[in-house]
Design a protein around this motif. Structure first.
Motif, mmCIF file in Angstrom:
data_model
loop_
_atom_site.group_PDB
_atom_site.id
_atom_site.type_symbol
_atom_site.label_atom_id
_atom_site.label_comp_id
_atom_site.label_asym_id
_atom_site.label_seq_id
_atom_site.Cartn_x
_atom_site.Cartn_y
_atom_site.Cartn_z
ATOM 1 N N TYR A 169 6.871 55.378 4.532
ATOM 2 C CA TYR A 169 6.556 55.390 3.101
ATOM 3 C C TYR A 169 7.799 55.024 2.296
ATOM 4 O O TYR A 169 8.933 55.192 2.777
ATOM 5 N N GLU A 220 9.310 60.115 -0.964
ATOM 6 C CA GLU A 220 8.698 61.376 -0.533
ATOM 7 C C GLU A 220 7.362 61.701 -1.218
ATOM 8 O O GLU A 220 6.429 62.097 -0.527
ATOM 9 N N GLU A 245 4.824 59.777 0.465
ATOM 10 C CA GLU A 245 4.541 60.313 1.798
ATOM 11 C C GLU A 245 3.587 61.511 1.686
ATOM 12 O O GLU A 245 2.610 61.623 2.430
ATOM 13 N N ALA A 294 9.996 58.833 4.896
ATOM 14 C CA ALA A 294 10.087 58.089 3.643
ATOM 15 C C ALA A 294 11.495 57.512 3.528
ATOM 16 O O ALA A 294 12.467 58.168 3.893
#
Ligand code: ATP
Ligand code: MG
Length: 725
Positions: free
Chosen positions: A342, A345, A348, A565
């Motif tokens: 990703y 965060e 994600e 991420a």
């Protein structure tokens, strides 16, 4: 976690001792039948170690070889102890003590303290960090938060390795330990901490074991009394036994040898606290007549999950790794593990929540899904994302089910109603057990639909709902059951701490997930720095992190997802790299990349939602600082910066939200969380684009609620459900 179906909640108790053995394979059976002398089971994750020892105890008890009260089973966590008591009960061997080292010691200490020392046992200190800070201040040492945490862990390590303050610096030198500060300084803080505890008559967690060990060593009369009571010992997760726990175990045993230990050196994840797999690996040297059994059949996970687990171990180094056993899956093939990268965060977390929603829609119960992370602080962004996606969740490590106030209150109410029998007006219209239970619990706050909001009210509702489900499951097995029968069942369960499964996705740290299993497991945040964690510096520390990932992977029965991420916050620099432990194992990551089990499975590029634009860094709207905290990012300002929220608008949004929630039959947080509503009331968006820029407003929510929210923000009335179409 076991599935919450009635067949597992209320299985038939095996009719005979021999029937207890039916559910075991030949090696597990060997364990169950080895009821004399030392026994050691060395086996990998999911091979049925815990099952084998539970059946061993049950078989011994049912066959009349082990008196139930003479057995002490030691597990790693209270939860595992509760689960074991539940399983023993199901096998017809209630009455066996299953406890953690700590709770077993505490019980003995409370009982023997008046005789050994006099007076009451000093109060147990809940958290030591405050007292360590005070000790440091008195030593004139300034510690920041991280240092304080590290020094506290050092004190814990010293105590479980039975190192007194004066010997601490020498012990550090001898074990080549990387102390967080000058060892002499830590030694001083440690000494003062011990002094402060004495002055205030408190004891800490480690003292419980140290004092029990002290009493058992000094007082032969007391040691004899304890040894007369407990004659057979079983220890699960033995690879993580600390020197202090081992000392206690030795004292409990005395010169006897009825000891059965099981463990997996590859799952050693507590050596940072002083635990060591040496006791497990050297068991045979210490007990030359021991029965040693190895189990290799993995009953838990699919060949796909097992393949990754074996791959991780094949790269492991060190003593534990030399003893690894290749696992062989016994299950039908399942999906390949999914790897997803990703951008940041929050993406994600949102992507994970979306996948979880899909799994639930496909029929996987929420209680059979877990999100596991390296440190507890990672939970918040997942809590938010799951709440935004309307998925119920629970945090691990919460209070024990039967100790919760609402569960106790519910018990009292049910008992009262059962006693009143047919004379309780409440039960007039309720002609079957579940509706009686629903009627009684509705006086305690149970409602057919979950309440709005996510905090304490929701937790309370979840507990009551779990009791209602338990009643429903119970009548399925015992159609004639009365309320009084149910109350008796609850009492028995409370005594055995056999809690019903609370429905909801589990959020837990990898450490807390030990020994447990779920149908679907999401391992998140797998970047260098988190996995291995930054402070793992030595080779041994890095190996322990690899084992931690192995523990995570082996929690999954079928679905396994691994993600990371590239940056922390949206728009941040993509400076992060995926964990080194997956190099060569995940597709497209170097020489070994081709080893798959044959079924596709490339790396997915995750995005939070199909239509989501890549956002820039989130800046505080008030002071302009770049935000990194998930909650603050959602609010789009620092928690401490003054809010310019339009309070009246916020109230209107809340009213609208509860109407929506009612219509949809879902809790309010499934519509929008409080934080998202606040952010809306602060930003007052006037276009789709502005609304979509607010965290917590994904494409799905934009489609569904965008028009309403923009209308409310524009000061328009939004109908109460009377509109056409
Ligand atoms: P861990 O190392 O993670 O603690 P474990 O070795 O203790 O794992 P268990 O939790 O006892 O493994 O078992 C894993 C799963 O496999 C459980 O769901 C258990 O019920 C199942 N299982 C174990 N042995 C058998 C068997 N002989 N037949 C069917 N299922 C089994
Ligand atoms: Mg186990």
């Amino acid at each position: 976690m076991t599935a919450a179906t009635h067949s597992t909640l209320f299985p038939q108790v095996p009719e005979t001792a021999d029937a207890v053995l039916d559910g075991l394979d030949p090696e597990q059976r060997e364990v169950a039948l080895a009821l004399h002398g030392p026994v050691c089971v060395l086996a990998g994750a999911g091979t049925g170690k815990t099952r084998a020892i539970t059946h061993r105890i049950a078989y011994g008890v049912r066959a009349g070889i082990l008196p139930p009260a003479s057995v002490l089973a030691v597990t790693f966590t209270n939860r595992a102890a509760g689960e074991m008591r539940g399983r023993l009960r199901q096998l017809g061997a209630g009455g066996v003590q299953a406890r953690t080292f700590h709770s077993a010691a505490l019980r003995q200490l409370q009982y023997f303290w008046p005789k050994a020392v006099g007076g009451d046992l000093p109060r147990l200190l809940e958290r030591k960090i405050q007292l360590v800070a005070e000790a440091a201040a008195r030593c004139r040492v300034r510690l920041d938060r991280n240092e304080l945490r590290d020094v506290t862990s050092e004190i814990e390590w010293a105590k479980v390795t039975q190192t007194v303050p004066a010997d601490y610096p020498a012990a550090v030198a001898k074990t080549h330990r990387d102390a967080p500060r000058d060892p002499a300084e830590i030694g001083q803080i440690y000494a003062l901490y011990e002094q402060l505890k004495r002055d205030r008559s408190v004891i800490d967690f480690e003292d419980v074991l140290l004092l029990t060990v002290g009493i058992l060593q000094d007082r032969h009369d007391i040691a004899d009394q304890i040894r007369r009571q407990y004659q057979h010992f079983v220890v699960d997760e033995y690879q993580d036994v600390s020197p202090l726990q081992q000392r206690l175990l030795d004292l409990w045993l005395g010169d006897r040898d009825s000891l059965c230990v099981v463990g997996d050196a590859s799952q050693t994840i507590y050596s940072f606290t002083g635990a060591t797999p040496d006791h497990l690996l050297n068991f045979r040297t210490r007990h030359p007549n021991a029965t040693v059994v190895k189990l290799v059949r993995d009953y838990r996970s699919t060949p796909q999950v097992v393949h990754l687990a074996n791959g991780l171990l094949s790269q492991a180094r060190g003593r534990a790794a030399e003893h690894r056993l290749e696992l062989i899956s016994q299950r039908d093939p399942g999906p390949e593990p999914v790897y997803t990268e990703y951008a940041d965060e929050p993406a994600e977390a949102e992507g994970t929540a979306r996948r979880i929603r899909d799994l639930i829609a496909a029929g996987v119960p929420a209680g059979e899904i877990a999100v596991l992370y390296r440190v507890n602080a990672q939970s918040e962004v997942y809590e938010q994302a799951l709440a935004d996606a309307g998925v119920p969740y629970q945090l691990r490590g919460a209070e024990r089910f039967f100790d919760r106030p609402e569960v106790r209150e519910a018990g009292v109410a049910l008992r009262g109603a059962a006693r009143a029998g047919g004379n309780d007006a409440l039960l007039d219209d309720a002609d079957n057990l579940p509706s009686q239970v629903r009627a009684v619990l509705s006086t305690k706050g149970w409602t057919p639909e979950p309440p709005a909001g996510s905090g304490a009210v929701r937790d309370r509702w979840e507990s009551l709902a779990a009791l209602v489900r338990l009643a429903e499951d119970y009548v399925r097995v015992k159609p004639e059951a009365t309320l009084a029968d149910l109350v008796a069942e609850l009492d028995e369960r409370a005594a055995a701490q056999h809690a019903p499964t609370v429905q909801g996705v589990t959020l837990a740290s990898l450490h807390a997930a030990k020994g447990l299993e779920w149908d679907a497991v999401f391992l998140v945040g797998l970047t260098e720095g988190m996995m291995p964690i930054t402070y793992a510096k030595t080779d041994e520390q890095v190996e322990e992190e690899r084992r931690l990932l192995y523990v995570g992977v082996t929690r999954a029965r079928v679905h396994l997802s691994l993600s990371w991420a590239l940056s922390r916050s949206p728009g941040g620099r993509a400076s992060r790299r995926p964990t080194r432990f997956l190099t060569g194992l995940r597709p497209g990551s170097g020489a070994l990349g081709a080893r798959g089990t044959g079924g596709g499975g490339g790396i997915e590029r995750g995005s939070a939602s199909g239509r989501r634009k890549r956002r820039g860094p989130v800046l505080c709207r008030v002071c302009g600082t770049t935000l990194t905290d998930a909650g603050e990012m959602k609010l789009m300002r620092c928690e401490g910066c003054p809010s310019d929220m339009d309070e009246a608008l916020y109230e209107r949004l809340r009213e609208w939200r509860s109407e929506q929630a009612k219509e949809l039959g879902q809790p309010a947080y499934c519509v929008f969380t409080d934080k998202t509503l606040m952010a809306i009331a602060e930003t007052v968006p006037s276009t789709d684009g502005e609304l979509a820029g607010i965290s917590g407003v994904g494409a799905r929510k934009l489609d569904r609620f965008g028009a309403d929210v923009l209308a409310i923000c524009a000061g328009e009335e939004v109908g109460g459900g009377d509109e056409e179409d």
